[in-house]
Design an enzyme around this catalytic site. Sequence first.
Site, mmCIF file in Angstrom:
data_model
loop_
_atom_site.group_PDB
_atom_site.id
_atom_site.type_symbol
_atom_site.label_atom_id
_atom_site.label_comp_id
_atom_site.label_asym_id
_atom_site.label_seq_id
_atom_site.Cartn_x
_atom_site.Cartn_y
_atom_site.Cartn_z
ATOM 1 N N ASP A 13 0.829 -1.210 0.000
ATOM 2 C CA ASP A 13 0.000 0.000 0.000
ATOM 3 C C ASP A 13 0.858 1.252 0.000
ATOM 4 O OD1 ASP A 13 -1.887 -1.935 0.297
ATOM 5 O OD2 ASP A 13 -2.818 -1.095 2.091
ATOM 6 N N ASP A 56 10.849 4.718 13.484
ATOM 7 C CA ASP A 56 10.216 3.470 13.898
ATOM 8 C C ASP A 56 8.968 3.828 14.715
ATOM 9 O OD1 ASP A 56 11.636 0.368 14.750
ATOM 10 O OD2 ASP A 56 9.635 1.014 15.365
ATOM 11 N N LEU A 78 0.302 3.632 7.551
ATOM 12 C CA LEU A 78 0.102 2.305 6.947
ATOM 13 C C LEU A 78 1.015 1.269 7.604
ATOM 14 C CD1 LEU A 78 0.097 3.335 3.157
ATOM 15 C CD2 LEU A 78 -1.699 3.587 4.859
ATOM 16 N N ALA A 80 2.483 -1.410 10.024
ATOM 17 C CA ALA A 80 1.896 -2.371 10.979
ATOM 18 C C ALA A 80 2.584 -3.715 10.781
ATOM 19 C CB ALA A 80 0.403 -2.547 10.727
ATOM 20 N N SER A 82 1.437 -6.913 9.738
ATOM 21 C CA SER A 82 0.139 -7.098 9.082
ATOM 22 C C SER A 82 -0.212 -8.547 8.765
ATOM 23 C CB SER A 82 0.094 -6.273 7.795
ATOM 24 O OG SER A 82 1.096 -6.739 6.920
ATOM 25 N N SER A 127 -8.709 -2.133 9.547
ATOM 26 C CA SER A 127 -8.804 -3.371 8.776
ATOM 27 C C SER A 127 -10.132 -4.086 9.007
ATOM 28 C CB SER A 127 -7.661 -4.287 9.209
ATOM 29 O OG SER A 127 -7.937 -5.618 8.848
ATOM 30 N N GLU A 129 -10.315 -7.086 9.425
ATOM 31 C CA GLU A 129 -10.051 -8.101 10.451
ATOM 32 C C GLU A 129 -10.691 -7.703 11.782
ATOM 33 O OE1 GLU A 129 -8.219 -11.202 11.038
ATOM 34 O OE2 GLU A 129 -8.768 -11.309 8.939
ATOM 35 N N TYR A 151 -3.702 -9.466 16.083
ATOM 36 C CA TYR A 151 -3.625 -8.417 15.062
ATOM 37 C C TYR A 151 -4.931 -7.615 15.014
ATOM 38 C CZ TYR A 151 -3.990 -6.350 10.404
ATOM 39 O OH TYR A 151 -4.194 -5.478 9.359
ATOM 40 N N LYS A 155 -5.587 -3.663 15.846
ATOM 41 C CA LYS A 155 -6.186 -2.724 14.886
ATOM 42 C C LYS A 155 -7.407 -2.009 15.487
ATOM 43 C CE LYS A 155 -3.769 -2.645 11.069
ATOM 44 N NZ LYS A 155 -3.227 -1.390 10.510
ATOM 45 N N HIS A 181 -6.967 -6.365 0.222
ATOM 46 C CA HIS A 181 -6.623 -5.762 -1.059
ATOM 47 C C HIS A 181 -5.250 -6.270 -1.477
ATOM 48 C CE1 HIS A 181 -5.883 -3.134 2.352
ATOM 49 N NE2 HIS A 181 -4.828 -2.662 1.719
ATOM 50 N N ARG A 186 1.874 -7.840 -3.500
ATOM 51 C CA ARG A 186 1.497 -8.475 -2.235
ATOM 52 C C ARG A 186 2.609 -9.435 -1.804
ATOM 53 N NH1 ARG A 186 -1.470 -7.939 2.355
ATOM 54 N NH2 ARG A 186 -3.572 -8.766 2.148
HETATM 55 O O1 G4F Z 1 -4.336 -13.695 2.810
HETATM 56 P P1 G4F Z 1 -4.564 -13.839 4.271
HETATM 57 O O2 G4F Z 1 -3.383 -14.225 5.078
HETATM 58 O O3 G4F Z 1 -5.229 -12.485 4.721
HETATM 59 P P2 G4F Z 1 -6.061 -12.080 6.049
HETATM 60 O O4 G4F Z 1 -5.730 -12.925 7.206
HETATM 61 O O5 G4F Z 1 -7.490 -12.004 5.646
HETATM 62 O O6 G4F Z 1 -5.506 -10.627 6.363
HETATM 63 C C1 G4F Z 1 -5.213 -9.682 5.341
HETATM 64 O O7 G4F Z 1 -6.322 -8.850 5.122
HETATM 65 C C2 G4F Z 1 -6.704 -8.033 6.227
HETATM 66 C C3 G4F Z 1 -7.897 -7.198 5.802
HETATM 67 O O8 G4F Z 1 -9.047 -7.872 6.186
HETATM 68 C C4 G4F Z 1 -5.539 -7.164 6.663
HETATM 69 F F1 G4F Z 1 -5.907 -6.418 7.714
HETATM 70 C C5 G4F Z 1 -4.369 -8.042 7.028
HETATM 71 O O9 G4F Z 1 -3.250 -7.228 7.372
HETATM 72 C C6 G4F Z 1 -4.011 -8.875 5.811
HETATM 73 O O10 G4F Z 1 -3.602 -8.011 4.791
HETATM 74 O O11 G4F Z 1 -5.686 -14.951 4.531
HETATM 75 C C7 G4F Z 1 -6.954 -14.902 3.913
HETATM 76 C C8 G4F Z 1 -7.715 -16.181 4.210
HETATM 77 C C9 G4F Z 1 -7.735 -16.584 5.685
HETATM 78 O O12 G4F Z 1 -9.032 -16.959 6.063
HETATM 79 C C10 G4F Z 1 -6.821 -17.788 5.761
HETATM 80 O O13 G4F Z 1 -7.161 -18.722 6.763
HETATM 81 O O14 G4F Z 1 -7.071 -17.257 3.527
HETATM 82 C C11 G4F Z 1 -7.024 -18.376 4.379
HETATM 83 N N1 G4F Z 1 -5.917 -19.239 3.987
HETATM 84 C C12 G4F Z 1 -6.052 -20.544 3.584
HETATM 85 N N2 G4F Z 1 -4.852 -21.069 3.354
HETATM 86 C C13 G4F Z 1 -4.606 -18.920 3.991
HETATM 87 C C14 G4F Z 1 -3.940 -20.088 3.594
HETATM 88 N N3 G4F Z 1 -3.958 -17.800 4.297
HETATM 89 C C15 G4F Z 1 -2.609 -17.789 4.189
HETATM 90 N N4 G4F Z 1 -1.950 -16.647 4.463
HETATM 91 N N5 G4F Z 1 -1.908 -18.903 3.818
HETATM 92 C C16 G4F Z 1 -2.522 -20.083 3.512
HETATM 93 O O15 G4F Z 1 -1.875 -21.088 3.194
#
Ligand code: G4F
Length: 328
Positions: A13, A56, A78, A80, A82, A127, A129, A151, A155, A181, A186
């Site tokens: 971002d 920092d 921005l 964090a 994250s 977020s 979250e 997290y 937030k 996003h 990413r």
């Molecule tokens: O891509 P994620 O790790 O994103 P998450 O946890 O939604 O958080 C992101 O978005 C938030 C905005 O809502 C931000 F605040 C935060 O900083 C970050 O940018 O996971 C998305 C989903 C989760 O439900 C997770 O359990 O994908 C699922 N998932 C399934 N397998 C996985 C995986 N996530 C990750 N990272 N890795 C996996 O192997």
Amino acid sequence: MKRALITGITGQDGLYLAELLAAKGYEIFGLIRGQDNPKYDLVRATVPGITLLKSDLTDISSLVRALNRAQPHEVYNLGAISFVPYSWENPVLTTDVTAKGVMNLLEAIRMWAGNDLSRVRFYQASSSEMFGEVREVPQNESTLLWPRSPYGVAKVFGHHLTINYRESYGLHASSGILFNHESPRRGPEFVTRKVTQAVARIALGQQKLLTLGNLEARRDWGFAGDFVQAMWLMLQQDEAQDFVVATGVAHSVRDLLDVAFDEVGIDDWESHVRQDDRYLRPAEVHHLIGDARKARDTLGWQPTVTFDELIRMMVQADLKEQRVLSLV
Ligand code: G4F
């Protein structure tokens, strides 16, 4: 010339926002952590003319120095920790940076601006979250917050503190509740990029298997380049407010796999994907979908990139990157 100060400049971002502000003629200051940050050159190359200041979020004196140097009209927080799973492993650090860092920055602004807080506007990256175990569907600015990770809890603190500084001191402080996003920038630890990178490698014969956690999780995924527009628009309003920024369309991790594998001509992705409990979270956020009507009506903001276009764009970028890497 307007001056903006951005924390989290090395992230997805931060880079998109800096590019947007540079195109609008801003002088940009980015806060960068650490002695020898490996992303220093990337930021300089992406945003020529940017001034990077060593600072920092956990060190309030470094923030005051940065504000004194930059004299910003707009501050975008921005920065964090994250990555949600990391916040269970390092909850204290997550709280120090993602929650207390907001306090440090807001207090630093008060110290620097003195009696004239009207000289600066503040944006806090909140977020989706924070909605966690969602209390209503879709989620809007008034939905009760029920965070499900350290997290998310951190937030929530930053979000409420931003509102509190607006109400207590009249600071033009807005909080953007951004749903997921994504983009080719990413980090590969997040699920979209983890998938698109692996799909590119599988298509090129460099990898066989992709191991994931919860395939049923649903997210409202948009394009980061669209979302930074909303951040900027918030700080151009006469009145500071909070806004949900989302596409209003949710997809599952399975949908993500469908589109990503389709982009490289593979329909039977099941044979390439393993589910592993190692990637499950102690408390999952199952289904996020945002109601961004307020952003549309007040800011005139709308997403321009669909989920399908976003994932295909990311797969193409990863194919390109993997081909280059295979030549080195
Ligand atoms: O891509 P994620 O790790 O994103 P998450 O946890 O939604 O958080 C992101 O978005 C938030 C905005 O809502 C931000 F605040 C935060 O900083 C970050 O940018 O996971 C998305 C989903 C989760 O439900 C997770 O359990 O994908 C699922 N998932 C399934 N397998 C996985 C995986 N996530 C990750 N990272 N890795 C996996 O192997």
